[in-house]
Design a protein around this motif. Structure first.
Motif, mmCIF file in Angstrom:
data_model
loop_
_atom_site.group_PDB
_atom_site.id
_atom_site.type_symbol
_atom_site.label_atom_id
_atom_site.label_comp_id
_atom_site.label_asym_id
_atom_site.label_seq_id
_atom_site.Cartn_x
_atom_site.Cartn_y
_atom_site.Cartn_z
ATOM 1 N N PRO A 212 1.150 -1.275 -0.348
ATOM 2 C CA PRO A 212 -0.341 0.246 -0.234
ATOM 3 C C PRO A 212 1.046 1.316 0.102
ATOM 4 O O PRO A 212 0.540 2.279 -0.283
ATOM 5 N N GLN A 213 1.983 0.756 0.460
ATOM 6 C CA GLN A 213 3.017 2.552 0.400
ATOM 7 C C GLN A 213 3.914 2.240 -0.894
ATOM 8 O O GLN A 213 5.044 3.304 -0.913
ATOM 9 N N ALA A 214 3.417 1.382 -1.713
ATOM 10 C CA ALA A 214 4.999 1.275 -2.399
ATOM 11 C C ALA A 214 4.959 2.074 -3.835
ATOM 12 O O ALA A 214 5.690 2.334 -4.467
ATOM 13 N N GLY A 215 3.515 2.727 -3.916
ATOM 14 C CA GLY A 215 4.141 4.357 -4.884
ATOM 15 C C GLY A 215 4.577 3.938 -6.086
ATOM 16 O O GLY A 215 4.152 3.284 -6.693
ATOM 17 N N GLN A 216 5.292 4.557 -7.032
ATOM 18 C CA GLN A 216 6.440 4.316 -7.892
ATOM 19 C C GLN A 216 6.784 3.003 -8.191
ATOM 20 O O GLN A 216 7.265 2.639 -9.561
ATOM 21 N N HIS A 217 7.195 1.855 -6.684
ATOM 22 C CA HIS A 217 7.541 0.924 -7.292
ATOM 23 C C HIS A 217 6.689 -0.167 -7.399
ATOM 24 O O HIS A 217 6.919 -1.253 -6.763
ATOM 25 N N GLU A 218 5.279 0.186 -7.326
ATOM 26 C CA GLU A 218 3.812 -0.976 -7.004
ATOM 27 C C GLU A 218 4.405 -2.518 -8.033
ATOM 28 O O GLU A 218 4.467 -3.473 -7.275
ATOM 29 N N ARG A 219 4.830 -2.360 -8.641
ATOM 30 C CA ARG A 219 4.806 -2.840 -9.901
ATOM 31 C C ARG A 219 6.314 -3.988 -9.855
ATOM 32 O O ARG A 219 6.251 -5.083 -9.914
ATOM 33 N N ALA A 220 6.853 -3.371 -9.215
ATOM 34 C CA ALA A 220 8.603 -4.390 -9.199
ATOM 35 C C ALA A 220 8.037 -5.231 -8.028
ATOM 36 O O ALA A 220 8.110 -6.491 -7.634
ATOM 37 N N LEU A 221 7.566 -4.480 -6.807
ATOM 38 C CA LEU A 221 7.249 -4.965 -5.325
ATOM 39 C C LEU A 221 5.848 -5.670 -5.720
ATOM 40 O O LEU A 221 5.525 -7.655 -4.669
ATOM 41 N N THR A 222 5.349 -6.026 -6.677
ATOM 42 C CA THR A 222 3.690 -7.289 -7.585
ATOM 43 C C THR A 222 4.106 -8.249 -7.971
ATOM 44 O O THR A 222 3.955 -8.939 -7.268
ATOM 45 N N ILE A 223 5.115 -7.536 -8.808
ATOM 46 C CA ILE A 223 5.953 -9.245 -9.324
ATOM 47 C C ILE A 223 6.626 -9.718 -8.166
ATOM 48 O O ILE A 223 6.897 -10.909 -8.633
ATOM 49 N N SER A 224 8.046 -8.571 -7.476
ATOM 50 C CA SER A 224 8.225 -9.625 -6.447
ATOM 51 C C SER A 224 7.532 -10.934 -5.628
ATOM 52 O O SER A 224 7.320 -11.368 -4.834
ATOM 53 N N ALA A 225 5.762 -9.832 -5.484
ATOM 54 C CA ALA A 225 5.238 -10.281 -4.330
ATOM 55 C C ALA A 225 4.568 -12.134 -5.124
ATOM 56 O O ALA A 225 3.935 -12.945 -4.561
ATOM 57 N N GLY A 226 4.928 -12.343 -6.649
ATOM 58 C CA GLY A 226 3.998 -12.877 -6.859
ATOM 59 C C GLY A 226 4.995 -13.827 -7.232
ATOM 60 O O GLY A 226 4.582 -15.198 -6.950
ATOM 61 N N GLU A 227 6.622 -13.680 -7.171
ATOM 62 C CA GLU A 227 7.255 -14.818 -7.150
ATOM 63 C C GLU A 227 7.461 -15.754 -5.880
ATOM 64 O O GLU A 227 7.854 -16.457 -5.872
ATOM 65 N N THR A 228 7.478 -15.168 -4.946
ATOM 66 C CA THR A 228 7.326 -15.051 -3.446
ATOM 67 C C THR A 228 5.807 -15.828 -3.511
ATOM 68 O O THR A 228 5.945 -16.763 -2.707
ATOM 69 N N ALA A 229 4.776 -16.207 -3.572
ATOM 70 C CA ALA A 229 3.408 -16.864 -4.134
ATOM 71 C C ALA A 229 3.875 -17.716 -4.463
ATOM 72 O O ALA A 229 2.846 -18.279 -3.905
ATOM 73 N N ALA A 230 4.462 -17.933 -5.541
ATOM 74 C CA ALA A 230 4.276 -18.544 -6.250
ATOM 75 C C ALA A 230 5.822 -20.005 -5.745
ATOM 76 O O ALA A 230 5.071 -21.193 -5.135
ATOM 77 N N LEU A 231 6.894 -19.060 -5.347
ATOM 78 C CA LEU A 231 6.861 -20.207 -4.301
ATOM 79 C C LEU A 231 6.383 -20.877 -3.142
ATOM 80 O O LEU A 231 7.165 -21.845 -2.884
ATOM 81 N N ALA A 232 6.157 -19.918 -2.491
ATOM 82 C CA ALA A 232 4.998 -20.549 -1.356
ATOM 83 C C ALA A 232 4.476 -21.302 -1.880
ATOM 84 O O ALA A 232 3.623 -22.670 -1.364
#
Length: 414
Positions: A172-192
């Motif tokens: 929620p505080q990502a701002g301009q970094h939202e896309r990069a963090l969303t991709i990283s979150a997805g990669e982490t979720a896939a590994l989970a």
């Protein structure tokens, strides 16, 4: 009693994980494998009444998905502040602590010493997360994909889920970094999801894969969907659905910068086509996989392709040729055995399993039994679903004079 900045950091790490003090204690105990802290002890840490030992800090780091070295450094600074405080009388002590907590509470993001301290400050103030903190989160996610090759699934699960909690709290505080963090979150979720599947938690795995696809859609990043689909193709789905998943995954990794991912996806398609006895489709997909791998560059592609090694490509080829009973099985097994040598690569359980099956089916029984013993030791050290599947297959291929070894493998499979 005034709260030390390190206690605030521990408090922020717990809150960003969405845990109560009791849940935090449970997570730390799960990481250690025994009861080491209680809810009351967590409360004492967060009130500056006590500072965790380095041994406990290791388990806190695992439970919260943060680097141990960062926590150790902050704890060391906290201990130093405590020693300094004891040199003053009560009045000076109170004044000093008020200044310390004020500095800790309002410290600017750019002025904080470490990424995790900056992250805690960002969450406390509700401002935008800074670039260094984003980089720390992304690097941590990439490192977890590397650790997947060496850690046991259960140990890895705690670390991956804790890190996913951390990224989720920051988004929620990502701002301009939202896309990069969303991709990283997805990669982490896939590994989970992959780890959950390895532990037999299939419903949980499917939920993680679904949220990975959601992240891919939100970020406009098709390779992330390919990761979820390829992982999902190992699940308990109809063969036609698996091929449909992998066909879509192959479309998602087309283009430059995805060669290693494409090699894995096409290799998986070849495996599933071979399972159905479709020689033409299987061999064509395997050829595409091997061609794509010639252009792979692990240093510039996604972190999650690190497991696509020459050993893993050997494993895919052995699996395909073995299922199709192709003559290429023997020469491929010989080449794989030469490449393997006396060592065992990270993630070698699957590689050794496929190699053992290939050697036994190809008629090289002596070498097959030798590799089987190496496989059994590796599979016992790191139990996984794929390892159990291969243990079952190898047990049925061993000669009659290896009944004890076959019995051991069936125990591993169960």
């Amino acid at each position: 009693m005034t709260v030390d900045p390190f206690a605030l950091l521990l408090l922020m790490l717990r809150k960003q994980a969405g845990r109560t003090q009791e849940q935090q204690a449970d997570a730390i105990n799960a990481a250690s494998g025994r009861i080491t802290v209680t809810r009351r002890e967590i409360s004492r840490y967060e009130k500056s009444e006590n500072i965790p030992t380095n041994h406990t800090l290791e388990h806190i780091a695992v439970a919260c998905g943060v680097p141990f070295e960062e926590l150790q450094r902050e704890a060391k600074a906290a201990r130093a502040r405590r020693r300094e405080a004891r040199r003053h009388d009560e009045e000076d002590l109170d004044a000093m602590k008020r200044r310390t907590v004020l500095e800790g509470a309002i410290v600017g993001v750019s002025a904080a010493a470490e990424p995790w301290q900056r992250l805690a400050a960002v969450l406390q103030r509700g401002s935008r997360v800074d670039e260094a903190s984003v980089a720390a989160l992304i690097d941590r996610a990439a490192d977890l994909h590397l650790q997947e090759l060496s850690l046991s699934p259960r140990h890895l699960q705690y670390k991956v889920e804790a890190h996913l909690d951390a990224i989720t709290a920051v988004l929620p505080q990502a701002g301009q970094h939202e896309r990069a963090l969303t991709i990283s979150a997805g990669e982490t979720a896939a590994l989970a999801g992959w780890v959950a599947w390895d532990l037999g938690e299939h419903t949980k795995a499917d939920a993680y894969y679904k949220v990975t696809e959601n992240c891919a859609a939100a970020a406009g990043h098709p390779p992330l969907r390919a990761l979820a689909l390829a992982y999902a193709s190992y699940g308990d789905h109809a063969p036609v659905d698996k091929l449909r998943y992998l066909h879509q995954a192959a479309q998602d990794v087309r283009g430059r910068g995805n060669a290693a991912a494409a090699a894995w996806v096409h290799g998986r398609y070849a495996e599933e086509a071979a399972q159905l006895g479709d020689d033409a489709q299987a061999l064509q997909a395997l050829e595409r996989a091997q061609f794509a791998y010639d252009f792979a560059d692990h240093t510039s592609e996604q972190a999650w392709v690190r497991f696509v090694t020459p050993y893993r490509m050997d494993s895919l080829a052995l699996s395909v040729y073995g299922q199709l009973r192709r003559a290429e099985l023997i020469t491929t097994a010989d080449d794989a055995l030469t490449r393997l040598g006396d060592g065992l690569p990270d993630g070698g359980v699957v590689v050794l399993g496929d190699l053992a099956i290939a050697l036994l089916r190809g008629g090289d029984v002596e070498q097959g039994v030798h590799v089987t013993r190496k496989f059994a030791a590796a599979a016992q050290a790191k139990p996984t679903t794929m390892g159990r599947d291969r243990a079952h297959a190898i047990a049925g291929s061993l000669p009659s004079d290896q009944r004890d070894l076959a019995h051991h493998l069936r125990q591993l499979a169960s």
